[in-house]
Design a protein around this motif. Structure first.
Motif, PDB file in Angstrom:
ATOM      1  N   GLU A  45      -1.070 -11.119   8.253  1.00 30.24           N
ATOM      2  CA  GLU A  45      -2.441 -11.144   7.748  1.00 30.24           C
ATOM      3  C   GLU A  45      -2.855  -9.757   7.256  1.00 30.24           C
ATOM      4  N   ILE A  46      -2.516  -8.736   8.025  1.00 28.46           N
ATOM      5  CA  ILE A  46      -2.828  -7.352   7.629  1.00 28.46           C
ATOM      6  C   ILE A  46      -2.117  -7.006   6.327  1.00 28.46           C
ATOM      7  N   LYS A  47      -0.861  -7.417   6.223  1.00 30.67           N
ATOM      8  CA  LYS A  47      -0.069  -7.155   5.022  1.00 30.67           C
ATOM      9  C   LYS A  47      -0.714  -7.820   3.793  1.00 30.67           C
ATOM     10  N   GLU A  48      -1.131  -9.088   3.960  1.00 29.64           N
ATOM     11  CA  GLU A  48      -1.784  -9.814   2.862  1.00 29.64           C
ATOM     12  C   GLU A  48      -3.115  -9.166   2.479  1.00 29.64           C
ATOM     13  N   LEU A  49      -3.877  -8.726   3.486  1.00 26.56           N
ATOM     14  CA  LEU A  49      -5.144  -8.048   3.194  1.00 26.56           C
ATOM     15  C   LEU A  49      -4.917  -6.750   2.423  1.00 26.56           C
ATOM     16  N   ARG A  50      -3.881  -6.014   2.771  1.00 25.70           N
ATOM     17  CA  ARG A  50      -3.570  -4.763   2.048  1.00 25.70           C
ATOM     18  C   ARG A  50      -3.155  -5.057   0.610  1.00 25.70           C
ATOM     19  N   LEU A  51      -2.352  -6.133   0.423  1.00 23.87           N
ATOM     20  CA  LEU A  51      -1.972  -6.514  -0.941  1.00 23.87           C
ATOM     21  C   LEU A  51      -3.190  -6.946  -1.750  1.00 23.87           C
ATOM     22  N   LEU A  52      -4.076  -7.730  -1.112  1.00 27.77           N
ATOM     23  CA  LEU A  52      -5.301  -8.165  -1.762  1.00 27.77           C
ATOM     24  C   LEU A  52      -6.177  -6.969  -2.115  1.00 27.77           C
ATOM     25  N   ASP A  53      -6.286  -6.017  -1.199  1.00 24.86           N
ATOM     26  CA  ASP A  53      -7.083  -4.820  -1.449  1.00 24.86           C
ATOM     27  C   ASP A  53      -6.504  -4.018  -2.607  1.00 24.86           C
ATOM     28  N   ALA A  54      -5.189  -3.866  -2.636  1.00 25.30           N
ATOM     29  CA  ALA A  54      -4.545  -3.125  -3.739  1.00 25.30           C
ATOM     30  C   ALA A  54      -4.780  -3.850  -5.055  1.00 25.30           C
ATOM     31  N   SER A  55      -4.673  -5.176  -5.040  1.00 23.63           N
ATOM     32  CA  SER A  55      -4.918  -5.966  -6.247  1.00 23.63           C
ATOM     33  C   SER A  55      -6.369  -5.823  -6.698  1.00 23.63           C
ATOM     34  N   ASN A  56      -7.296  -5.873  -5.745  1.00 26.00           N
ATOM     35  CA  ASN A  56      -8.714  -5.702  -6.075  1.00 26.00           C
ATOM     36  C   ASN A  56      -8.987  -4.317  -6.638  1.00 26.00           C
ATOM     37  N   GLU A  57      -8.390  -3.314  -6.048  1.00 25.66           N
ATOM     38  CA  GLU A  57      -8.563  -1.941  -6.555  1.00 25.66           C
ATOM     39  C   GLU A  57      -8.040  -1.826  -7.986  1.00 25.66           C
ATOM     40  N   GLU A  58      -6.928  -2.471  -8.234  1.00 24.23           N
ATOM     41  CA  GLU A  58      -6.341  -2.458  -9.578  1.00 24.23           C
ATOM     42  C   GLU A  58      -7.272  -3.176 -10.557  1.00 24.23           C
ATOM     43  N   ALA A  59      -7.829  -4.327 -10.129  1.00 27.76           N
ATOM     44  CA  ALA A  59      -8.754  -5.074 -10.994  1.00 27.76           C
ATOM     45  C   ALA A  59     -10.019  -4.270 -11.250  1.00 27.76           C
ATOM     46  N   VAL A  60     -10.528  -3.587 -10.234  1.00 28.25           N
ATOM     47  CA  VAL A  60     -11.726  -2.752 -10.400  1.00 28.25           C
ATOM     48  C   VAL A  60     -11.437  -1.638 -11.401  1.00 28.25           C
TER      49      VAL A  60
END
Length: 134
Positions: free
Chosen positions: A102-117
């Motif tokens: 779950e932590i790994k997925e959240l970090r990937l999601l956060d990185a993806s969100n940062e990239e989208a931002v």
């Protein structure tokens, strides 16, 4: 001076302790003697002795049965305890792995969100600049 008083009290207490020990020994000896007298004095017929022997055999069998049950119970509880411990550790390990995933997925999601931002900010910047140029 104080040591003399202490020695006197020790000497006074010692006979009482010895008397107590002596009475315990006397009582135990008396019980043993009474038991022997009872066993010797109550000699019955052969049939009675045979019945008593059968009772002693039943007592022995019952004692052995209880002993075996206790031992098997101990063994069973040890096995159950080991199984419980192993299962509890396995559950903990599974939960930890789930949370790590779950932590790994959240970090990937956060990185993806940062990239989208970052992409959106670049697009906004380009959009604002194109409006200013026109």
């Amino acid at each position: 001076m104080e040591s003399e008083g202490t020695e006197v009290s020790r000497k006074r207490m010692k006979p009482a302790v010895e008397e107590e020990r002596g009475s315990v020994r006397d009582e135990a000896a008396l019980q043993i003697a009474e038991k022997e007298e009872t066993e010797i004095g109550v000699m019955g017929s052969e049939e009675m002795e045979l019945n008593i022997t059968h009772i002693f055999e039943r007592i022995e069998r019952f004692t052995n049965l209880v002993s075996e049950l206790l031992e098997s119970g101990r063994t069973m509880f040890k096995e159950l305890s080991n199984e419980f411990e192993e299962r509890l550790i396995a559950i903990h390990k599974e939960e930890m792995e789930k949370w790590q995933e779950e932590i790994k997925e959240l970090r990937l999601l956060d990185a993806s969100n940062e990239e989208a931002v970052a992409i959106l900010q670049n697009a906004r910047y380009l959009f604002q600049n194109s409006h200013l140029d026109s």
